[in-house]
Design a protein around this motif. Structure first.
Motif, PDB file in Angstrom:
ATOM      1  N   ARG A  19       0.832  -1.209   0.000  1.00 39.21           N
ATOM      2  CA  ARG A  19       0.000   0.000   0.000  1.00 39.21           C
ATOM      3  C   ARG A  19       0.867   1.259   0.000  1.00 39.21           C
ATOM      4  O   ARG A  19       0.558   2.241  -0.690  1.00 39.21           O
ATOM      5  CB  ARG A  19      -0.940   0.001   1.209  1.00 39.21           C
ATOM      6  N   ARG A  20       1.966   1.224   0.753  1.00 34.84           N
ATOM      7  CA  ARG A  20       2.862   2.375   0.769  1.00 34.84           C
ATOM      8  C   ARG A  20       3.476   2.613  -0.609  1.00 34.84           C
ATOM      9  O   ARG A  20       3.614   3.755  -1.060  1.00 34.84           O
ATOM     10  CB  ARG A  20       3.964   2.169   1.820  1.00 34.84           C
ATOM     11  N   LEU A  21       3.853   1.523  -1.272  1.00 35.57           N
ATOM     12  CA  LEU A  21       4.419   1.653  -2.619  1.00 35.57           C
ATOM     13  C   LEU A  21       3.407   2.287  -3.569  1.00 35.57           C
ATOM     14  O   LEU A  21       3.752   3.181  -4.361  1.00 35.57           O
ATOM     15  CB  LEU A  21       4.832   0.273  -3.144  1.00 35.57           C
ATOM     16  N   ARG A  22       2.166   1.835  -3.497  1.00 27.83           N
ATOM     17  CA  ARG A  22       1.138   2.360  -4.397  1.00 27.83           C
ATOM     18  C   ARG A  22       0.873   3.833  -4.127  1.00 27.83           C
ATOM     19  O   ARG A  22       0.627   4.604  -5.063  1.00 27.83           O
ATOM     20  CB  ARG A  22      -0.144   1.531  -4.256  1.00 27.83           C
ATOM     21  N   ARG A  23       0.917   4.234  -2.856  1.00 34.66           N
ATOM     22  CA  ARG A  23       0.733   5.654  -2.534  1.00 34.66           C
ATOM     23  C   ARG A  23       1.866   6.497  -3.115  1.00 34.66           C
ATOM     24  O   ARG A  23       1.681   7.675  -3.445  1.00 34.66           O
ATOM     25  CB  ARG A  23       0.658   5.851  -1.013  1.00 34.66           C
ATOM     26  N   ASP A  24       3.036   5.882  -3.248  1.00 38.91           N
ATOM     27  CA  ASP A  24       4.201   6.577  -3.815  1.00 38.91           C
ATOM     28  C   ASP A  24       4.287   6.447  -5.335  1.00 38.91           C
ATOM     29  O   ASP A  24       5.297   6.820  -5.943  1.00 38.91           O
ATOM     30  CB  ASP A  24       5.485   6.021  -3.199  1.00 38.91           C
ATOM     31  N   ASP A  44       7.646   1.963 -11.561  1.00 40.56           N
ATOM     32  CA  ASP A  44       6.905   3.221 -11.651  1.00 40.56           C
ATOM     33  C   ASP A  44       5.553   2.968 -12.300  1.00 40.56           C
ATOM     34  O   ASP A  44       5.456   2.370 -13.380  1.00 40.56           O
ATOM     35  CB  ASP A  44       7.688   4.241 -12.483  1.00 40.56           C
ATOM     36  N   HIS A  45       4.472   3.406 -11.630  1.00 38.25           N
ATOM     37  CA  HIS A  45       3.125   3.101 -12.111  1.00 38.25           C
ATOM     38  C   HIS A  45       2.867   3.673 -13.500  1.00 38.25           C
ATOM     39  O   HIS A  45       2.324   2.986 -14.375  1.00 38.25           O
ATOM     40  CB  HIS A  45       2.073   3.635 -11.134  1.00 38.25           C
ATOM     41  N   ASN A  46       3.248   4.893 -13.746  1.00 38.17           N
ATOM     42  CA  ASN A  46       2.957   5.511 -15.035  1.00 38.17           C
ATOM     43  C   ASN A  46       3.698   4.819 -16.169  1.00 38.17           C
ATOM     44  O   ASN A  46       3.138   4.590 -17.247  1.00 38.17           O
ATOM     45  CB  ASN A  46       3.318   6.997 -15.010  1.00 38.17           C
TER      46      ASN A  46
END
Length: 210
Positions: A19-24, A44-46
């Motif tokens: 969850r912390r990774l996703r928030r970042d 990196d999500h994008n």
């Protein structure tokens, strides 16, 4: 088309860390398979999201750049949010350039508009299959297989055995026979019998088990 994705090694495990990774703006993932042990990573999500929007990314050998160490891998699973455009988790499988891999490859249909069955007979092309499972060396893996429909006419079907496969690529299919890939539906009529047979057998199967 070649793809390279940058990733970092991930040491912290568990739902809280994810969850912390996703928030970042990071996506937790894993890369597994020979020759090394499974490695937890984050991306990196994008960067990942934009790559996933490209059809070829799902059927290509991807270069994973994990903190400078490059590995060849295939995308094996993507978990996405139910209704938001958010990637939750991703799985990659390492591949060896000297060992054949199995991968589903999309079919690209062309020239349906000039097929005699469509242009002069008022028919419509039915895509019975939209992808095929292939086996080949990673370097020979095609992003897609093109299916030319220009000669399709009434009563005509294209079968798996007629697909124009690149050198070194073979189709893997389960069951007997030569599956239909595309067939012509005559306006006001019915589908080619070869395409109807599998559907009829599937419909009858539950009744036979009673």
């Amino acid at each position: 088309m070649q793809f390279e994705i940058n990733a970092k090694k991930r040491d912290l495990q568990g739902s809280s860390a994810s969850r912390r990774l996703r928030r970042d703006g990071r996506v937790p993932g894993i890369v597994y398979g020979a020759p090394g042990a499974p490695q937890s990573i984050d991306i990196d999500h994008n960067e990942l999201f934009q790559a996933l929007r490209k059809e070829a990314f799902h059927s290509s050998v991807v270069t994973l750049n994990i903190e400078g160490e490059k590995q060849m891998a295939l995308l094996r699973d993507v978990q996405a949010h139910a209704y938001k455009a958010i990637v939750l988790h991703v799985d990659f499988q390492r591949v060896d350039a000297t060992h054949k891999v199995h991968q589903k490859v999309p079919l690209h249909f062309i020239n349906a508009d000039i097929a005699p069955g469509v242009k002069t007979q008022g028919g419509m092309i039915s895509h019975v299959m939209t992808e095929v499972d292939v086996k080949c060396l990673p370097g020979d893996l095609p992003a897609f297989i093109e299916v030319d429909l220009k000669d399709m006419s009434s009563g005509h079907s294209i079968h798996v055995s007629q697909l124009p496969l690149p050198k070194g690529v073979e189709v893997v299919h389960h069951g007997e026979g030569d599956p239909v890939v595309a067939t012509l539906l005559v306006k006001g009529g019915k589908a080619d019998e070869e395409a109807e047979a599998p559907a009829a057998e599937a419909a009858a199967a539950p009744a036979e088990k009673k």
